[in-house]
Design a protein around this motif. Structure first.
Motif, PDB file in Angstrom:
ATOM      1  N   ARG A   1      -8.852   4.361  -0.365  1.00 54.43           N
ATOM      2  CA  ARG A   1      -9.530   4.673  -1.615  1.00 54.43           C
ATOM      3  C   ARG A   1      -8.632   5.576  -2.436  1.00 54.43           C
ATOM      4  O   ARG A   1      -7.685   6.174  -1.907  1.00 54.43           O
ATOM      5  CB  ARG A   1     -10.879   5.346  -1.348  1.00 54.43           C
ATOM      6  CG  ARG A   1     -10.764   6.778  -0.905  1.00 54.43           C
ATOM      7  CD  ARG A   1     -12.120   7.480  -0.823  1.00 54.43           C
ATOM      8  NE  ARG A   1     -11.952   8.860  -0.386  1.00 54.43           N
ATOM      9  CZ  ARG A   1     -12.807   9.507   0.391  1.00 54.43           C
ATOM     10  NH1 ARG A   1     -13.897   8.922   0.806  1.00 54.43           N
ATOM     11  NH2 ARG A   1     -12.573  10.765   0.744  1.00 54.43           N
ATOM     12  N   PHE A   2      -8.917   5.665  -3.714  1.00 56.15           N
ATOM     13  CA  PHE A   2      -8.237   6.635  -4.564  1.00 56.15           C
ATOM     14  C   PHE A   2      -9.137   7.849  -4.708  1.00 56.15           C
ATOM     15  O   PHE A   2     -10.365   7.711  -4.817  1.00 56.15           O
ATOM     16  CB  PHE A   2      -7.957   6.035  -5.944  1.00 56.15           C
ATOM     17  CG  PHE A   2      -6.825   5.052  -5.958  1.00 56.15           C
ATOM     18  CD1 PHE A   2      -5.504   5.495  -6.017  1.00 56.15           C
ATOM     19  CD2 PHE A   2      -7.072   3.686  -5.914  1.00 56.15           C
ATOM     20  CE1 PHE A   2      -4.454   4.590  -6.033  1.00 56.15           C
ATOM     21  CE2 PHE A   2      -6.025   2.772  -5.921  1.00 56.15           C
ATOM     22  CZ  PHE A   2      -4.708   3.220  -5.985  1.00 56.15           C
ATOM     23  N   GLN A   3      -8.546   9.021  -4.691  1.00 56.86           N
ATOM     24  CA  GLN A   3      -9.325  10.236  -4.923  1.00 56.86           C
ATOM     25  C   GLN A   3      -8.489  11.244  -5.693  1.00 56.86           C
ATOM     26  O   GLN A   3      -7.261  11.186  -5.686  1.00 56.86           O
ATOM     27  CB  GLN A   3      -9.824  10.822  -3.591  1.00 56.86           C
ATOM     28  CG  GLN A   3      -8.715  11.363  -2.717  1.00 56.86           C
ATOM     29  CD  GLN A   3      -9.231  11.855  -1.371  1.00 56.86           C
ATOM     30  OE1 GLN A   3     -10.127  11.267  -0.786  1.00 56.86           O
ATOM     31  NE2 GLN A   3      -8.667  12.947  -0.884  1.00 56.86           N
TER      32      GLN A   3
ATOM     33  N   LEU B   1      -3.688   7.755  -3.482  1.00 50.93           N
ATOM     34  CA  LEU B   1      -4.229   6.746  -2.568  1.00 50.93           C
ATOM     35  C   LEU B   1      -4.313   7.392  -1.193  1.00 50.93           C
ATOM     36  O   LEU B   1      -3.320   7.926  -0.704  1.00 50.93           O
ATOM     37  CB  LEU B   1      -3.309   5.521  -2.520  1.00 50.93           C
ATOM     38  CG  LEU B   1      -3.766   4.388  -1.595  1.00 50.93           C
ATOM     39  CD1 LEU B   1      -5.020   3.721  -2.146  1.00 50.93           C
ATOM     40  CD2 LEU B   1      -2.662   3.350  -1.406  1.00 50.93           C
ATOM     41  N   VAL B   2      -5.496   7.369  -0.583  1.00 50.79           N
ATOM     42  CA  VAL B   2      -5.635   7.944   0.762  1.00 50.79           C
ATOM     43  C   VAL B   2      -6.295   6.934   1.681  1.00 50.79           C
ATOM     44  O   VAL B   2      -7.051   6.069   1.242  1.00 50.79           O
ATOM     45  CB  VAL B   2      -6.480   9.249   0.768  1.00 50.79           C
ATOM     46  CG1 VAL B   2      -5.774  10.364   0.047  1.00 50.79           C
ATOM     47  CG2 VAL B   2      -7.859   9.005   0.194  1.00 50.79           C
TER      48      VAL B   2
ATOM     49  N   PHE C   1     -14.639  13.966   4.583  1.00 54.24           N
ATOM     50  CA  PHE C   1     -13.551  14.933   4.741  1.00 54.24           C
ATOM     51  C   PHE C   1     -12.178  14.266   4.604  1.00 54.24           C
ATOM     52  O   PHE C   1     -11.161  14.862   4.967  1.00 54.24           O
ATOM     53  CB  PHE C   1     -13.678  15.647   6.092  1.00 54.24           C
ATOM     54  CG  PHE C   1     -14.833  16.611   6.131  1.00 54.24           C
ATOM     55  CD1 PHE C   1     -14.696  17.896   5.632  1.00 54.24           C
ATOM     56  CD2 PHE C   1     -16.064  16.235   6.631  1.00 54.24           C
ATOM     57  CE1 PHE C   1     -15.760  18.782   5.645  1.00 54.24           C
ATOM     58  CE2 PHE C   1     -17.140  17.118   6.643  1.00 54.24           C
ATOM     59  CZ  PHE C   1     -16.981  18.395   6.146  1.00 54.24           C
ATOM     60  N   ALA C   2     -12.183  13.030   4.083  1.00 52.91           N
ATOM     61  CA  ALA C   2     -10.937  12.279   3.847  1.00 52.91           C
ATOM     62  C   ALA C   2     -10.084  12.180   5.108  1.00 52.91           C
ATOM     63  O   ALA C   2      -8.864  12.311   5.059  1.00 52.91           O
ATOM     64  CB  ALA C   2     -10.136  12.887   2.704  1.00 52.91           C
TER      65      ALA C   2
ATOM     66  N   LEU D   1       0.831  -1.204   0.000  1.00 52.34           N
ATOM     67  CA  LEU D   1       0.000   0.000   0.000  1.00 52.34           C
ATOM     68  C   LEU D   1       0.869   1.260   0.000  1.00 52.34           C
ATOM     69  O   LEU D   1       0.561   2.238  -0.690  1.00 52.34           O
ATOM     70  CB  LEU D   1      -0.950  -0.014   1.207  1.00 52.34           C
ATOM     71  CG  LEU D   1      -2.137  -0.982   1.089  1.00 52.34           C
ATOM     72  CD1 LEU D   1      -2.765  -1.258   2.442  1.00 52.34           C
ATOM     73  CD2 LEU D   1      -3.188  -0.421   0.130  1.00 52.34           C
ATOM     74  N   ASN D   2       1.951   1.213   0.763  1.00 48.15           N
ATOM     75  CA  ASN D   2       2.871   2.356   0.780  1.00 48.15           C
ATOM     76  C   ASN D   2       3.496   2.582  -0.591  1.00 48.15           C
ATOM     77  O   ASN D   2       3.656   3.722  -1.034  1.00 48.15           O
ATOM     78  CB  ASN D   2       3.986   2.130   1.812  1.00 48.15           C
ATOM     79  CG  ASN D   2       3.468   2.313   3.223  1.00 48.15           C
ATOM     80  OD1 ASN D   2       2.425   2.938   3.430  1.00 48.15           O
ATOM     81  ND2 ASN D   2       4.180   1.755   4.187  1.00 48.15           N
TER      82      ASN D   2
END
Lengths: 280, 238, 238
Positions: free
Chosen positions: B70-72, B62-63, B161-162, B48-49
């Motif tokens: 999720r990707f935003q 990727l957040v 708000f991520a 993931l990193n």
């Protein structure tokens, strides 16, 4: 009001006098700024008041507008200005005034305690209502700022969107079917047979009036060309049970799309013929 | 348990996060796409990193949010990307934001407590809207008369708000410093009746004209009775 | 018209394709996110090619479909990604099990015959579900008016129940012992007169109502749950 009226009577001042003067002392320094919002035409006020979130917000605005510290709470000045807003508010938006009036009363009380030395001595440290108001103002301001910060924080829809890719065509949901055991199956069968026998043992003319049999019978009476009236299909000699079975049989046939049921208008006689409704 | 190469693992995890309907947590990844594979949490976190770094220079990132990864799109692209949609982005009223902030910072909190801090009633519409957006939920009832509902924020709020947890909200203490007031010093001044009187006199004398203008209008338009109601006990002071 | 660097253009186009609800055509890109920018078709195509190459080794690909560009997961990952969408079909109803058992034990059988035994109509949904699971099939039609379909079980049905032939279908009697045991166990609490009385007494003492043991237990559990509900909110905050 009469407080100011008294001032006006003893020291009449021309309405036009508008030069900047020290309005208050903050930390011992004279504050030279004319609060331009002291007089607001009532029409404009109505709009402005809608922008306040309540008495604490209005109070905060008055304090910040004049660059006072909340903790200093210049009760005398702020109370005067606050009263003006509240009075005008009472005229233009009465239903709003309730919460504002409570605050007005509280401000007035605090003011009186400050100005009356006797009361002040008694009350001094403990239970100072001004301290409580300062605490509330500070607490409210914190939330007000937190809300502003939250509004600025990046958020979905406005600042970013979720990034998606389509699954390839061979991605199919996996269905987990319920498990069934042979035992369940055997008992389901035994139960169904047992019940069927119980029905038979209890004889029942219902068997005579079986819906299925009636459905078959209707299928033979009806034809695909002409409509038959519902009244012709009902045999009153069978009694209410017979009528019910016939009616259920027709509904069952409609459900299975084997007959068409029509009615010219509400409460008119129903007509039936063989055939199905257009499947859509 | 099957083996999977780091390269395959990366492809699988990336694709899964991209196609999933909701953010994917590490637990969810294990329970779904990785169920047949022998993948340690450490291995997964490292992949993931890597993905996060791969996307650093790109238009999306990727957040990690409350309910998973999720990707935003990059926040900077927001205004440009909004052109893809006809509808305008919703704006939220101050009342709604303040209520939401209070629930976020003071949860679990009752409606009465919110009203006490804000000094005004909280409209049912706001509570309804926030509930419908799935940003707040009732998490219990306070054991006081009336057993009022206790509200808290949801993961959906954090996702919006991520944020991955409430601790990522700016600390409430930060707001205290913003208008740093010295309570001690100020109380001293207020406690000095002379200065307070002086300030008051200044205000009423020199500012009388403007004030009077205001008062006159009020008096003309409002009934005397209304004014009496508004009149605080201060009038006896002067 | 503003200028935009190739790097920025790539980020913007990539993000737009990722966040859009539908595939984006070059025309649509120009009309939406690129409307303020001076970007030629050649420039845009070259950026799209670059993006396509960037994603070649990854878990998702930029693909061109009829209505434009979109990102899509590698089809090689399809079977694994399918696990993101799992749905548990609810337990079969009594009507479903009885219908299946009648088809199994009395095959070939018509729907009418099943209805005659069960005394109620067989819903089309049941027949459909059993057919979709590939447990039953139509093996012919009965030569009576309406020529109703005759249902029978399939090989898949036999395989599921690990039967080599229908003759191995057990009778209920073979399970009779177990059946009674389980029934007895479930009835035990209510059958125990002493326990019931005790519960009864407790109930009358506490709230003057007469309740049986079952309800009493439910009530305790319910209040326990209520208490539990009050605890977690503070914990879940952090």
């Amino acid at each position: 009001m009469s407080e100011t009226k008294a001032t006006t009577q003893t020291e009449p001042t021309p309405l036009t006098q508008q030069q900047p003067l020290a309005l208050a002392f903050v930390n011992g320094e004279a504050l030279i700024e004319k609060p331009e919002d002291l007089y607001i035409p009532p029409d404009a006020l109505e709009v402005i008041l809608e922008t306040f979130e309540g008495p604490l917000d209005l109070l905060l605005y008055l304090i910040r507008k004049q660059k006072f510290d909340i903790a200093e709470l210049p009760v005398l000045q702020v109370t005067k200005q606050y009263m003006k807003y509240v009075e005008t508010m009472a005229e233009v938006k009465l239903e709003l005034a309730g919460e504002y009036l409570v605050m007005a009363a509280m401000l007035a009380e605090i003011k009186s305690r400050i100005l009356l030395p006797k009361l002040k001595e008694v009350d001094d440290d403990e239970n100072d209502p001004r301290a409580e108001l300062i605490r509330r103002l500070q607490e409210y301001e914190k939330i007000k700022l937190a809300a502003e910060r939250l509004d600025e924080a990046p958020r979905l829809e406005r600042d970013f969107q979720i990034a998606h890719a389509c699954p390839s065509d061979n991605v199919q949901p996996i269905k987990h079917m319920p498990q069934v055991t042979l035992k369940e199956l055997a008992f389901a069968f035994a139960d169904a047979i047992k019940r069927a026998q119980a029905f038979k043992d209890h004889k029942i003319s219902k068997e005579v009036l079986s819906t299925r049999a009636r459905m078959s019978m209707l299928m033979q009476i009806l034809n695909p060309k002409t409509f038959t009236s519902l009244t012709e299909l009902v045999d009153l000699s069978e009694g209410p049970a017979g009528v019910v079975v016939t009616f259920i049989a027709i509904l069952e046939l409609v459900k299975e799309n084997l007959v068409v049921l029509e009615q010219a208008q509400p409460y008119a006689n129903l007509h039936v013929k063989l055939g199905g409704y257009e499947q859509n | 348990m099957n083996k999977i190469s780091d390269e395959q693992l990366k492809q699988l995890v990336e694709a899964a996060i991209f196609v999933a309907d909701h953010p994917l947590s590490i637990k969810k990844l294990h329970a779904t796409v990785l169920t047949d594979f022998d993948v340690s949490n450490a291995q997964l976190t490292s992949v993931l990193n890597e993905i996060e770094l791969d996307y650093a220079p790109r238009g999306i990132q990727l957040v990690q949010v409350a309910s998973g990864y999720r990707f935003q799109s990059n926040s900077g692209l927001g205004p440009l990307l909004s052109r893809l949609w006809q509808e305008t982005v919703p704006k939220y009223s101050r009342a709604m934001l303040e209520t939401l902030s209070l629930i976020a910072y003071r949860q679990p909190i009752t409606r009465g407590e919110i009203e006490e801090i804000r000094g005004v009633a909280v409209s049912s519409q706001i509570v309804k809207n926030l509930s419908e957006r799935d940003w707040i939920k009732i998490v219990g009832h306070k054991e006081v008369p009336g057993r009022p509902a206790l509200y808290a924020t949801t993961d959906a709020f954090l996702n919006y708000f991520a944020l991955s947890s409430l601790s990522e909200l700016p600390s409430a203490e930060e707001f205290e410093g913003e208008h740093e007031d010295s309570l001690q010093a100020s109380l001293k001044i207020i406690d000095d009746p002379e200065q307070e009187n002086q300030a008051d006199q200044n205000a009423s004398n020199e500012n009388g004209a403007i004030e009077d203008a205001g008062e006159d209008i009020t008096e003309n338009e409002a009934s005397q009775q209304d004014n009496d109601n508004l009149q605080p006990p201060t009038q006896s002071v002067h």
